[in-house]
Design a protein around this motif. Structure first.
Motif, PDB file in Angstrom:
ATOM      1  N   PHE A   1       0.833  -1.207   0.000  1.00 24.13           N
ATOM      2  CA  PHE A   1       0.000   0.000   0.000  1.00 24.13           C
ATOM      3  C   PHE A   1       0.866   1.255   0.000  1.00 24.13           C
ATOM      4  O   PHE A   1       0.594   2.216  -0.737  1.00 24.13           O
ATOM      5  CB  PHE A   1      -0.921  -0.012   1.215  1.00 24.13           C
ATOM      6  N   ILE A   2       1.923   1.253   0.804  1.00 29.08           N
ATOM      7  CA  ILE A   2       2.821   2.412   0.824  1.00 29.08           C
ATOM      8  C   ILE A   2       3.474   2.606  -0.538  1.00 29.08           C
ATOM      9  O   ILE A   2       3.625   3.739  -1.021  1.00 29.08           O
ATOM     10  CB  ILE A   2       3.880   2.249   1.932  1.00 29.08           C
ATOM     11  N   ALA A   3       3.851   1.506  -1.181  1.00 31.45           N
ATOM     12  CA  ALA A   3       4.444   1.606  -2.519  1.00 31.45           C
ATOM     13  C   ALA A   3       3.470   2.248  -3.497  1.00 31.45           C
ATOM     14  O   ALA A   3       3.863   3.059  -4.354  1.00 31.45           O
ATOM     15  CB  ALA A   3       4.861   0.225  -3.010  1.00 31.45           C
ATOM     16  N   ALA A   4       2.174   1.914  -3.391  1.00 26.92           N
ATOM     17  CA  ALA A   4       1.178   2.531  -4.260  1.00 26.92           C
ATOM     18  C   ALA A   4       1.027   4.019  -3.960  1.00 26.92           C
ATOM     19  O   ALA A   4       0.863   4.841  -4.877  1.00 26.92           O
ATOM     20  CB  ALA A   4      -0.160   1.811  -4.105  1.00 26.92           C
ATOM     21  N   LEU A   5       1.084   4.376  -2.690  1.00 29.00           N
ATOM     22  CA  LEU A   5       0.949   5.781  -2.310  1.00 29.00           C
ATOM     23  C   LEU A   5       2.141   6.618  -2.765  1.00 29.00           C
ATOM     24  O   LEU A   5       2.005   7.833  -2.993  1.00 29.00           O
ATOM     25  CB  LEU A   5       0.792   5.901  -0.797  1.00 29.00           C
ATOM     26  N   GLN A   6       3.304   5.992  -2.871  1.00 28.01           N
ATOM     27  CA  GLN A   6       4.497   6.754  -3.261  1.00 28.01           C
ATOM     28  C   GLN A   6       4.345   7.411  -4.624  1.00 28.01           C
ATOM     29  O   GLN A   6       4.928   8.461  -4.882  1.00 28.01           O
ATOM     30  CB  GLN A   6       5.726   5.847  -3.220  1.00 28.01           C
ATOM     31  N   ALA A   7       3.541   6.812  -5.492  1.00 30.10           N
ATOM     32  CA  ALA A   7       3.300   7.417  -6.799  1.00 30.10           C
ATOM     33  C   ALA A   7       2.493   8.706  -6.678  1.00 30.10           C
ATOM     34  O   ALA A   7       2.529   9.560  -7.569  1.00 30.10           O
ATOM     35  CB  ALA A   7       2.574   6.431  -7.708  1.00 30.10           C
ATOM     36  N   LEU A   8       1.744   8.846  -5.574  1.00 29.62           N
ATOM     37  CA  LEU A   8       0.923  10.029  -5.361  1.00 29.62           C
ATOM     38  C   LEU A   8       1.653  11.105  -4.556  1.00 29.62           C
ATOM     39  O   LEU A   8       1.325  12.288  -4.672  1.00 29.62           O
ATOM     40  CB  LEU A   8      -0.362   9.642  -4.615  1.00 29.62           C
ATOM     41  N   ALA A   9       2.601  10.686  -3.735  1.00 30.35           N
ATOM     42  CA  ALA A   9       3.280  11.611  -2.821  1.00 30.35           C
ATOM     43  C   ALA A   9       4.504  12.215  -3.505  1.00 30.35           C
ATOM     44  O   ALA A   9       5.663  11.902  -3.176  1.00 30.35           O
ATOM     45  CB  ALA A   9       3.679  10.889  -1.537  1.00 30.35           C
ATOM     46  N   THR A  10       4.249  13.092  -4.466  1.00 33.45           N
ATOM     47  CA  THR A  10       5.338  13.636  -5.283  1.00 33.45           C
ATOM     48  C   THR A  10       5.902  14.944  -4.745  1.00 33.45           C
ATOM     49  O   THR A  10       6.914  15.430  -5.254  1.00 33.45           O
ATOM     50  CB  THR A  10       4.838  13.861  -6.720  1.00 33.45           C
ATOM     51  N   HIS A  11       5.266  15.530  -3.746  1.00 36.00           N
ATOM     52  CA  HIS A  11       5.778  16.782  -3.186  1.00 36.00           C
ATOM     53  C   HIS A  11       7.101  16.511  -2.475  1.00 36.00           C
ATOM     54  O   HIS A  11       7.245  15.497  -1.778  1.00 36.00           O
ATOM     55  CB  HIS A  11       4.772  17.377  -2.208  1.00 36.00           C
ATOM     56  N   PRO A  12       8.095  17.387  -2.614  1.00 33.96           N
ATOM     57  CA  PRO A  12       9.384  17.149  -1.952  1.00 33.96           C
ATOM     58  C   PRO A  12       9.271  16.955  -0.444  1.00 33.96           C
ATOM     59  O   PRO A  12      10.076  16.221   0.147  1.00 33.96           O
ATOM     60  CB  PRO A  12      10.188  18.411  -2.290  1.00 33.96           C
ATOM     61  N   ALA A  13       8.284  17.586   0.188  1.00 34.37           N
ATOM     62  CA  ALA A  13       8.139  17.466   1.637  1.00 34.37           C
ATOM     63  C   ALA A  13       7.856  16.033   2.067  1.00 34.37           C
ATOM     64  O   ALA A  13       8.166  15.647   3.197  1.00 34.37           O
ATOM     65  CB  ALA A  13       7.023  18.373   2.132  1.00 34.37           C
ATOM     66  N   ALA A  14       7.287  15.234   1.171  1.00 31.56           N
ATOM     67  CA  ALA A  14       6.924  13.864   1.521  1.00 31.56           C
ATOM     68  C   ALA A  14       8.135  12.941   1.622  1.00 31.56           C
ATOM     69  O   ALA A  14       8.027  11.833   2.157  1.00 31.56           O
ATOM     70  CB  ALA A  14       5.944  13.303   0.496  1.00 31.56           C
ATOM     71  N   ARG A  15       9.269  13.367   1.082  1.00 25.47           N
ATOM     72  CA  ARG A  15      10.490  12.551   1.095  1.00 25.47           C
ATOM     73  C   ARG A  15      10.237  11.155   0.533  1.00 25.47           C
ATOM     74  O   ARG A  15      10.800  10.160   1.018  1.00 25.47           O
ATOM     75  CB  ARG A  15      11.083  12.474   2.505  1.00 25.47           C
ATOM     76  N   GLY A  16       9.355  11.061  -0.451  1.00 31.23           N
ATOM     77  CA  GLY A  16       9.077   9.783  -1.086  1.00 31.23           C
ATOM     78  C   GLY A  16       8.431   8.760  -0.177  1.00 31.23           C
ATOM     79  O   GLY A  16       8.431   7.557  -0.481  1.00 31.23           O
TER      80      GLY A  16
END
Length: 291
Positions: A7-22
């Motif tokens: 699930f986290i791997a799927a979310l990483q595609a959405l969390a593109t803001h630099p603040a998210a740190r991938g």
């Protein structure tokens, strides 16, 4: 791969803001004007993260402390929290415990939300902090040649949980009311190459740091601090149990930590395994994951 990891791997595609740190770190790091804010959110579920018969005051303390531990891993100064709370028939002890914890750590409650559900009680808390140094430490900075350190023993929370579960009367404080290493985190932040808190087990969190940094972390089991009197047959359990909330960090080889800590290993160039324990890749579960 566990359901949580997928699930986290799927979310990483959405969390593109630099603040998210991938989504590969303990916290988000958000630049706002001339300030660097540190944001984190953790959840707890009855029957998973605490025993149904536990004192709700202890549950409130732990909810706050675990989030503050994430801020500690960034060397952040807490500035406030937001609470997500599932109502029960009597919420008095929770509010009492939360008040104690907020006062103890000097953190204000800024807001949140409440719900009601027929299922197990679910709690969430968002903690906001201010960076005390830049760059803000991450999991991904460990380099070959660094030394690996931890601020305290692992396995104390495991023994506390077992004492609480059995009703033996032995000390269960480490499990019920963990102590986030906020002071140590602020002292370490300007010096470390990588840092995170140990929440899901020393082995699993060491592997996460190794993966984020693209290195191999080699731990020496003889150097890892453990609770006094822990039976030898329980050592492997202690290394994977979690809930310790100590800080795991790496330092250049010529630096010593500015606070009490234990050197437990070394960072190597990436090999066939991201984690070594006593020279070999550990087998079996490395820590706690939601399957």
């Amino acid at each position: 791969m566990s359901a949580e990891s997928a699930f986290i791997a799927a979310l990483q595609a959405l969390a593109t803001h630099p603040a998210a740190r991938g989504l590969a770190d303990d916290c988000a790091v958000l630049e706002v004007g001339g300030e660097t804010l540190i944001l984190t959110h953790d959840m707890m579920v009855e029957g998973v993260h605490w025993l149904p018969a536990q004192d709700p005051a202890d549950v409130a303390w732990k909810l706050l402390a675990t989030n503050l531990s994430d801020l500690a891993s960034k060397g952040a100064e807490p500035i406030g929290v937001l609470l997500g709370y599932t109502l029960t028939a009597d919420n008095t002890r929770f509010t009492e415990g939360l008040g104690q914890a907020l006062a103890h750590f000097g953190v204000p409650l800024l807001g949140g939300d409440t719900v009601r559900t027929p299922g197990p009680q679910t709690l969430g808390l968002t903690a906001l902090g201010r960076a005390t140094c830049r760059p803000v430490p991450s999991r991904s900075g460990a380099r070959a040649g660094d030394s690996v350190w931890i601020t305290g023993p692992v396995g104390t929370a495991m023994l506390g949980f077992e004492a609480l579960q059995s009703g033996s009367g032995a000390d269960s404080t480490a499990y019920r009311r963990p102590a986030p290493r906020l002071t140590e985190g602020r002292a370490l932040a300007p010096r470390v190459t990588a840092m995170m808190d140990v929440s899901d087990g020393l082995l699993l969190d060491s592997r996460r740091m190794a993966d984020a940094s693209g290195v191999t972390i080699a731990l020496d089991p003889a150097l890892i601090p453990l609770p006094p009197g822990l039976p030898p047959e329980r050592i492997r359990d202690a290394l994977a149990w979690g809930d310790d909330y100590e800080l795991l960090f790496t330092l250049p080889p010529d630096l010593a930590p500015p606070c009490p800590a234990f050197r437990i290993g070394a960072v190597l160039n990436r090999g066939n395994a991201p984690l070594l324990l006593g020279g070999t890749a550990p087998e079996g579960p490395l820590g706690y994951e939601h399957t």
